[in-house]
Design a protein around this motif. Structure first.
Motif, PDB file in Angstrom:
ATOM      1  N   THR A   1       0.825  -1.202   0.000  1.00  0.00           N
ATOM      2  CA  THR A   1       0.000   0.000   0.000  1.00  0.00           C
ATOM      3  C   THR A   1       0.866   1.262   0.000  1.00  0.00           C
ATOM      4  O   THR A   1       0.621   2.208  -0.724  1.00  0.00           O
ATOM      5  CB  THR A   1      -0.894   0.014   1.259  1.00  0.00           C
ATOM      6  N   ILE A   2       1.889   1.223   0.863  1.00  0.00           N
ATOM      7  CA  ILE A   2       2.710   2.416   1.048  1.00  0.00           C
ATOM      8  C   ILE A   2       3.981   2.244   0.233  1.00  0.00           C
ATOM      9  O   ILE A   2       4.772   1.346   0.495  1.00  0.00           O
ATOM     10  CB  ILE A   2       3.053   2.603   2.540  1.00  0.00           C
ATOM     11  N   THR A   3       4.159   3.085  -0.789  1.00  0.00           N
ATOM     12  CA  THR A   3       5.338   2.914  -1.632  1.00  0.00           C
ATOM     13  C   THR A   3       6.248   4.141  -1.619  1.00  0.00           C
ATOM     14  O   THR A   3       7.450   4.007  -1.740  1.00  0.00           O
ATOM     15  CB  THR A   3       4.935   2.610  -3.087  1.00  0.00           C
ATOM     16  N   GLU A   4       5.686   5.327  -1.512  1.00  0.00           N
ATOM     17  CA  GLU A   4       6.601   6.477  -1.552  1.00  0.00           C
ATOM     18  C   GLU A   4       7.240   6.686  -0.190  1.00  0.00           C
ATOM     19  O   GLU A   4       6.774   6.162   0.799  1.00  0.00           O
ATOM     20  CB  GLU A   4       5.900   7.761  -2.017  1.00  0.00           C
TER      21      GLU A   4
ATOM     22  N   LEU B   1      -0.628   8.049   9.159  1.00  0.00           N
ATOM     23  CA  LEU B   1      -0.054   7.498   7.921  1.00  0.00           C
ATOM     24  C   LEU B   1      -1.069   6.614   7.197  1.00  0.00           C
ATOM     25  O   LEU B   1      -1.268   6.715   5.983  1.00  0.00           O
ATOM     26  CB  LEU B   1       1.202   6.689   8.267  1.00  0.00           C
TER      27      LEU B   1
ATOM     28  N   HIS C   1      -2.872   7.378   3.488  1.00  0.00           N
ATOM     29  CA  HIS C   1      -2.749   6.469   2.344  1.00  0.00           C
ATOM     30  C   HIS C   1      -4.096   5.877   1.943  1.00  0.00           C
ATOM     31  O   HIS C   1      -4.383   5.697   0.767  1.00  0.00           O
ATOM     32  CB  HIS C   1      -1.743   5.359   2.654  1.00  0.00           C
TER      33      HIS C   1
ATOM     34  N   GLN D   1       6.959   9.538   8.036  1.00  0.00           N
ATOM     35  CA  GLN D   1       6.306   8.994   6.830  1.00  0.00           C
ATOM     36  C   GLN D   1       4.951   9.652   6.606  1.00  0.00           C
ATOM     37  O   GLN D   1       4.557   9.934   5.472  1.00  0.00           O
ATOM     38  CB  GLN D   1       6.101   7.482   6.973  1.00  0.00           C
TER      39      GLN D   1
ATOM     40  N   HIS E   1       1.925  15.198   0.114  1.00  0.00           N
ATOM     41  CA  HIS E   1       1.312  14.753  -1.144  1.00  0.00           C
ATOM     42  C   HIS E   1      -0.197  15.028  -1.131  1.00  0.00           C
ATOM     43  O   HIS E   1      -0.763  15.503  -2.110  1.00  0.00           O
ATOM     44  CB  HIS E   1       1.558  13.257  -1.378  1.00  0.00           C
TER      45      HIS E   1
ATOM     46  N   TYR F   1      12.465  13.195   4.070  1.00  0.00           N
ATOM     47  CA  TYR F   1      13.226  11.963   3.808  1.00  0.00           C
ATOM     48  C   TYR F   1      14.570  12.001   4.530  1.00  0.00           C
ATOM     49  O   TYR F   1      15.058  10.965   4.997  1.00  0.00           O
ATOM     50  CB  TYR F   1      13.415  11.747   2.303  1.00  0.00           C
TER      51      TYR F   1
ATOM     52  N   ASN G   1      13.704   6.314  -2.160  1.00  0.00           N
ATOM     53  CA  ASN G   1      12.569   7.220  -2.326  1.00  0.00           C
ATOM     54  C   ASN G   1      13.015   8.683  -2.278  1.00  0.00           C
ATOM     55  O   ASN G   1      12.446   9.536  -2.956  1.00  0.00           O
ATOM     56  CB  ASN G   1      11.521   6.960  -1.238  1.00  0.00           C
TER      57      ASN G   1
ATOM     58  N   ARG H   1      13.415  -1.786  -6.448  1.00  0.00           N
ATOM     59  CA  ARG H   1      12.873  -0.741  -7.311  1.00  0.00           C
ATOM     60  C   ARG H   1      13.929   0.240  -7.820  1.00  0.00           C
ATOM     61  O   ARG H   1      13.602   1.254  -8.417  1.00  0.00           O
ATOM     62  CB  ARG H   1      11.765   0.011  -6.584  1.00  0.00           C
TER      63      ARG H   1
END
Lengths: 135, 378
Positions: free
Chosen positions: A132-135, B207, B211, B263, B270, B288, B303, B330
């Motif tokens: 769910t959490i990627t960034e 968090l 999301h 986080q 965002h 970050y 990230n 990634r």
């Protein structure tokens, strides 16, 4: 947790150490082999790592579409040279290391003379689901 | 009474039984039985005191199971009995149960399963469906977990951080199934936040809410991934965002920063931006940096490289990426994205295809393959 497929081949994998075909084993050796496989699955169920186990009949056929209105083309049964899947077990484990450990144990199933077969099992990870959490 | 409301009584009912002297494993089974019974009889005959009813029924189930040699539980003659008084203990049983179910002696998968059952009140079947394993396997996983913690006393203080990791796992890696595990994780974290005053619990709750607010926009109807930049922001859940931001603000004001608050702060930036371009990327990079100080995780640095690419341009992003371990799943996908932003489309296409090959799940693989195809089709 991550799911892995343990794939057992009739043909196509490198030759096992104890390579006598099953038809040349004694009935007791076959029973011991089957018991080992069942016990292994039962043990994984107890540890909460078992997902599925199935065996396949060897009679396989390739099938493909041959155009609208035409019957599918078949090719088979498979020629002797083709890779042939015998069956699988699916496990759900904490780590890749654990998956390798279990595959190693399964490969030690007894064969002719009651000795471990040392057969090659193919270990393949399943794709997981996106987090769910990627960034 | 809604099923989630019913299940919210699980930990306090279980706490009462344990406090009366029942062992945890047997008490947990008895509470499960009582929950099943409640789902059956409450719609026609709702009790005046739901918790008292559950305590009475669960306690009787526990006594029956203990007395019966065959350990077969009797299933009759319970309903018409008058509910007894459910004693309300002074100490918070709920918090202690969270600690027990996330005990460090458990593997993450076991802690997740035990938490969902003993604290969440989900059935073994629901948990098995959610994690795509047979019910018998999940039953064994749970009973082993119970055996593992059987020697742990319920009044020992635990570590909130271990509980938060378990709840994060439920939220972040929840599979599909009958039960909405993301919503369940939020419910359990909310319940935890009500029992313990801790800025990181608030941080995790914020968090999750932030999301969860984007959930409807994260995938196409066919299940394809929609990256943050392409999500329809008008469809983000503004109520969840407002709640998450409010909870985060209160937590940050206490000046005890932790990784979940950091986080959540990134997620809030965002959530606050009308478009990707209008996002406050310099502040995202700063968060970050904070997060890297708190966790030193290579994923955070990866990230961060993406954020640097947005804040200072793709060349700066690639420079930041060069310092990150390139074996991360990634890493190649991020490199592809930054090269595309930099205008090197041939390299980007090659890297997208390579990243697709390394993708950790099918949805990402398909997404990256499509990215490569898009550039190759120019």
């Amino acid at each position: 947790m991550a799911k892995y497929l343990l794939l057992k081949h009739y043909r196509g994998a490198p030759a096992p150490v104890n390579d006598a075909p099953m038809s040349e084993w004694t009935p007791d050796e076959i029973s011991a082999h089957v018991r080992y496989m069942n016990d292994f699955a039962a043990r994984l169920e107890k540890t909460g790592e078992f997902v599925d186990s199935q065996a396949l009949a060897p009679e396989g056929t390739f099938v493909r579409f041959d155009g609208e209105g035409r019957p599918p083309v078949t090719d088979g049964p498979f020629a002797e040279t083709k890779d042939l899947i015998a069956g699988w077990m699916v496990i759900d484990v904490d780590s890749y290391e654990r998956a390798v450990e279990l595959a190693g144990e399964l490969s030690a199933a007894p064969g002719a003379g009651g000795e471990p077969i040392h057969e090659w099992l193919e270990l393949r990870p399943f794709y997981g689901t996106p987090s769910t959490i990627t960034e | 009474m809604h099923e989630a409301q019913l299940r919210s009584l699980t930990p306090s009912v279980l706490g009462v039984l344990v406090r009366r002297g029942a062992d945890f494993a047997a008490a947990e089974d008895a509470v499960q039985d009582a929950l099943v019974e409640a789902v059956r009889v409450w719609p026609a005959d709702p009790p005046r005191d739901p918790k008292g009813w559950l305590v009475t029924v669960a306690w009787r189930r526990f006594l029956d199971a203990t007395r019966s040699d065959a350990a077969r539980r009797r299933r009759e003659d319970v309903v018409e009995e008058e509910p007894g008084q459910g004693p309300v203990p002074a100490v918070d049983d709920t918090l202690q149960l969270y600690f027990l179910c996330a005990h460090p002696s458990l593997t993450p998968a076991s802690a997740v399963a035990l938490t969902l059952r003993a604290v969440g009140g989900l059935t073994t079947r629901q948990i098995a469906q959610a994690y795509l394993v047979p019910e018998a396997t999940m039953a064994q996983r749970i009973s082993r977990a119970k055996r593992t913690v059987s020697g742990v006393r319920l009044d020992q203080p635990g570590d909130v951080a271990t509980v938060l990791r378990v709840l994060y796992l439920v939220f972040n890696e929840g599979y599909s199934g009958d039960v909405d595990l993301a919503a369940e994780a939020i419910r359990l974290t909310r319940q935890l936040a009500a029992s313990v005053d801790h800025p990181e619990v608030a941080g995790l709750l914020a968090l999750m809410l932030l999301h969860h607010s984007r959930r409807a926009t994260r995938t196409t109807p066919e299940g394809g991934l929609v990256p943050l930049a392409e999500q329809d922001r008008d469809r983000w859940d503004t109520r969840a965002i407002a709640e998450g931001v409010e909870i985060l603000r209160a937590a940050l004001a206490r000046d005890r920063l932790g990784e979940f608050q950091a986080q959540a702060a990134i997620a809030a930036l965002h959530a606050d931006a009308p478009t990707t371009e209008e996002t406050d990327w310099p502040q995202v990079v700063e968060w970050y940096d904070e997060l890297a100080r708190l966790t030193d995780s290579p994923v955070v640095r990866l990230n961060r490289a993406v954020a640097v690419g947005e804040a200072d341009g793709p060349r700066a992003g690639l420079a930041a990426l060069a310092a990150v371990d390139d074996s991360l799943p990634r890493h190649t996908a991020v490199a592809a994205h930054l090269h595309e932003r930099d205008g090197d489309l041939a390299t980007a296409a090659r890297l997208y295809a390579e990243a697709a090959h390394k993708a950790p799940n099918l949805a990402e693989r398909d997404h990256l393959t499509r990215q490569a195809a898009r550039l190759n089709a120019r």
